[in-house]
Write a protein that holds these residues in place. Sequence first.
Motif, PDB file in Angstrom:
ATOM      1  N   UNK A  54      11.552  10.620  18.347  1.00 41.31           N
ATOM      2  CA  UNK A  54      11.221  12.012  19.285  1.00 41.31           C
ATOM      3  C   UNK A  54      10.124  11.643  20.278  1.00 41.31           C
ATOM      4  N   UNK A  55       9.754  10.246  20.578  1.00 39.77           N
ATOM      5  CA  UNK A  55       8.721   9.708  21.307  1.00 39.77           C
ATOM      6  C   UNK A  55       7.509   9.981  20.876  1.00 39.77           C
ATOM      7  N   UNK A  56       7.220  10.653  19.795  1.00 37.48           N
ATOM      8  CA  UNK A  56       5.876  10.719  19.201  1.00 37.48           C
ATOM      9  C   UNK A  56       5.541   9.458  18.591  1.00 37.48           C
ATOM     10  N   UNK A  57       4.068   9.230  18.264  1.00 37.65           N
ATOM     11  CA  UNK A  57       3.826   8.031  17.508  1.00 37.65           C
ATOM     12  C   UNK A  57       3.115   8.453  16.094  1.00 37.65           C
ATOM     13  N   UNK A  58       3.319   7.398  15.302  1.00 38.63           N
ATOM     14  CA  UNK A  58       2.790   7.596  13.841  1.00 38.63           C
ATOM     15  C   UNK A  58       1.940   6.392  13.690  1.00 38.63           C
ATOM     16  N   UNK A  59       1.353   6.286  12.515  1.00 40.82           N
ATOM     17  CA  UNK A  59       0.674   5.112  11.919  1.00 40.82           C
ATOM     18  C   UNK A  59       1.801   4.038  11.730  1.00 40.82           C
ATOM     19  N   UNK A  60       1.612   2.667  11.991  1.00 40.99           N
ATOM     20  CA  UNK A  60       2.574   1.541  11.456  1.00 40.99           C
ATOM     21  C   UNK A  60       2.319   1.183  10.488  1.00 40.99           C
ATOM     22  N   UNK A  61       3.446   0.468   9.856  1.00 39.17           N
ATOM     23  CA  UNK A  61       3.400  -0.166   8.618  1.00 39.17           C
ATOM     24  C   UNK A  61       2.271  -1.157   8.380  1.00 39.17           C
ATOM     25  N   UNK A  62       2.091  -1.945   9.478  1.00 43.72           N
ATOM     26  CA  UNK A  62       1.129  -2.933   9.239  1.00 43.72           C
ATOM     27  C   UNK A  62      -0.125  -2.491   9.137  1.00 43.72           C
ATOM     28  N   UNK A  63      -0.471  -1.547   9.671  1.00 42.34           N
ATOM     29  CA  UNK A  63      -1.806  -0.945   9.146  1.00 42.34           C
ATOM     30  C   UNK A  63      -1.967  -0.690   7.657  1.00 42.34           C
ATOM     31  N   UNK A  64      -0.778  -0.035   7.061  1.00 45.88           N
ATOM     32  CA  UNK A  64      -1.168   0.179   5.485  1.00 45.88           C
ATOM     33  C   UNK A  64      -0.986  -1.290   4.775  1.00 45.88           C
ATOM     34  N   UNK A  65      -0.116  -2.281   5.301  1.00 47.18           N
ATOM     35  CA  UNK A  65      -0.230  -3.445   4.555  1.00 47.18           C
ATOM     36  C   UNK A  65      -1.603  -4.038   4.694  1.00 47.18           C
ATOM     37  N   UNK A  66      -2.450  -3.948   5.902  1.00 47.01           N
ATOM     38  CA  UNK A  66      -3.638  -4.444   6.133  1.00 47.01           C
ATOM     39  C   UNK A  66      -4.632  -3.934   5.044  1.00 47.01           C
ATOM     40  N   UNK A  67      -4.433  -2.579   5.097  1.00 42.93           N
ATOM     41  CA  UNK A  67      -5.392  -1.829   4.118  1.00 42.93           C
ATOM     42  C   UNK A  67      -5.327  -2.247   2.774  1.00 42.93           C
ATOM     43  N   UNK A  68      -3.892  -2.361   2.402  1.00 47.26           N
ATOM     44  CA  UNK A  68      -3.573  -2.785   0.812  1.00 47.26           C
ATOM     45  C   UNK A  68      -4.065  -4.481   0.491  1.00 47.26           C
ATOM     46  N   UNK A  69      -3.970  -5.072   1.580  1.00 45.75           N
ATOM     47  CA  UNK A  69      -4.592  -6.534   1.539  1.00 45.75           C
ATOM     48  C   UNK A  69      -5.953  -6.536   1.385  1.00 45.75           C
ATOM     49  N   UNK A  70      -6.639  -5.356   2.007  1.00 41.63           N
ATOM     50  CA  UNK A  70      -8.079  -5.461   2.043  1.00 41.63           C
ATOM     51  C   UNK A  70      -8.470  -5.060   0.568  1.00 41.63           C
ATOM     52  N   UNK A  71      -7.962  -4.080   0.076  1.00 45.03           N
ATOM     53  CA  UNK A  71      -8.334  -3.525  -1.169  1.00 45.03           C
ATOM     54  C   UNK A  71      -7.968  -4.595  -2.412  1.00 45.03           C
ATOM     55  N   UNK A  72      -6.924  -5.208  -2.115  1.00 39.98           N
ATOM     56  CA  UNK A  72      -6.641  -6.382  -3.097  1.00 39.98           C
ATOM     57  C   UNK A  72      -7.522  -7.416  -3.177  1.00 39.98           C
ATOM     58  N   UNK A  73      -8.227  -7.628  -1.870  1.00 46.14           N
ATOM     59  CA  UNK A  73      -9.199  -8.720  -1.940  1.00 46.14           C
ATOM     60  C   UNK A  73     -10.439  -8.320  -1.906  1.00 46.14           C
ATOM     61  N   UNK A  74     -10.879  -7.110  -2.389  1.00 46.78           N
ATOM     62  CA  UNK A  74     -12.230  -6.662  -2.740  1.00 46.78           C
ATOM     63  C   UNK A  74     -12.458  -6.928  -4.092  1.00 46.78           C
ATOM     64  N   UNK A  75     -13.811  -7.709  -4.110  1.00 48.35           N
ATOM     65  CA  UNK A  75     -14.502  -8.081  -5.387  1.00 48.35           C
ATOM     66  C   UNK A  75     -15.727  -7.179  -5.765  1.00 48.35           C
ATOM     67  N   UNK A  76     -15.210  -6.371  -6.618  1.00 53.07           N
ATOM     68  CA  UNK A  76     -16.273  -5.269  -7.125  1.00 53.07           C
ATOM     69  C   UNK A  76     -17.508  -5.818  -7.532  1.00 53.07           C
ATOM     70  N   UNK A  77     -17.309  -7.101  -8.187  1.00 49.44           N
ATOM     71  CA  UNK A  77     -18.700  -7.615  -8.843  1.00 49.44           C
ATOM     72  C   UNK A  77     -19.772  -7.997  -7.656  1.00 49.44           C
ATOM     73  N   UNK A  78     -19.203  -8.739  -6.649  1.00 50.44           N
ATOM     74  CA  UNK A  78     -19.810  -8.856  -5.590  1.00 50.44           C
ATOM     75  C   UNK A  78     -20.420  -7.773  -4.603  1.00 50.44           C
ATOM     76  N   UNK A  79     -19.795  -6.961  -4.799  1.00 57.40           N
ATOM     77  CA  UNK A  79     -20.323  -5.688  -3.806  1.00 57.40           C
ATOM     78  C   UNK A  79     -21.265  -5.019  -4.938  1.00 57.40           C
ATOM     79  N   UNK A  80     -21.085  -4.965  -6.075  1.00 52.38           N
ATOM     80  CA  UNK A  80     -22.128  -4.033  -7.126  1.00 52.38           C
ATOM     81  C   UNK A  80     -23.116  -4.847  -7.287  1.00 52.38           C
ATOM     82  N   UNK A  81     -23.233  -6.073  -7.261  1.00 59.60           N
ATOM     83  CA  UNK A  81     -24.499  -7.003  -7.917  1.00 59.60           C
ATOM     84  C   UNK A  81     -25.744  -6.567  -7.304  1.00 59.60           C
ATOM     85  N   UNK A  82     -25.915  -6.755  -5.827  1.00 58.14           N
ATOM     86  CA  UNK A  82     -27.271  -6.234  -5.154  1.00 58.14           C
ATOM     87  C   UNK A  82     -27.608  -5.062  -5.734  1.00 58.14           C
ATOM     88  N   UNK A  83     -26.617  -3.964  -5.862  1.00 57.60           N
ATOM     89  CA  UNK A  83     -27.100  -2.726  -6.339  1.00 57.60           C
ATOM     90  C   UNK A  83     -27.669  -2.488  -7.675  1.00 57.60           C
TER      91      UNK A  83
END
Length: 250
Positions: A54-83
């Motif tokens: 219909x010529x409208x735009x929506x978010x692409x699948x690549x964006x969701x894949x990148x978001x998922x990859x980013x979440x999977x690579x988060x290291x909660x210990x590394x993030x939390x330790x300074x706190x």
Amino acid sequence: MSQTVDRALSILPLLAEGPAGLEQVATRLGVHKSTAMRLLRTLHEHGLVYRQEDQRYRLGARLFALAQEAVENLDIREIAHPHLVKLNEATGHTVHLAVYEEKEVLYIDKVESRYPVRMYSRIGKPVAITVAAVAKLLLADLPEPERRAVAERLDYPTYTPRSTPNADAFLKELAKVREQGWATDLGGHEESINCIGAPIRDASGRTVAAASLSAPNVVVSADELLALFPQLRRTAEAISDDYSGRTHPT
């Protein structure tokens, strides 16, 4: 160039609200249609937006894949330790970080207290799941059927007279923790040790880890430890913000 990038990135939250046409995008950005089309075409080429029939735009699948990859690579210990270190420096008490994995709650980080009395907890070792504050927080966040199944398969050792006696009592405690958003272990594992815990959540609100503050009775009373909960909560919220990519007050 920075203005172009800023405009392009501004399209993404717009499309997160739902599909939008070229004119709607141009109006929202305050640019000519040709400029909006150029930005959309670039985002489309990278898979970040998708052009519908219909010529409208929506978010692409690549964006969701990148978001998922980013979440999977988060290291909660590394993030939390300074706190955790800052909380330890502010209170002097032992600080733990724990996660729920493979049907066990494990300590993945620990910052020792500054006084001579030491806790026997060790990184990588399972916690006393039926009494530990961090375990209550992590299990309380499970869906009700899974929560009940876990409670019914556990043994309930009597570490102290304050230990959780059975599955029914444990489920009631988890329901309370789920409602109030924090947990305690006041002499349930060791009579001389008290502990308070707070959840660390991802962007969806799911509890991904738990932080705790522990101290022996000879150093502070249970009430004195409970009075430190606001500091623990702020620490857990700061870790949650960093983990989720949100900004938080300094």
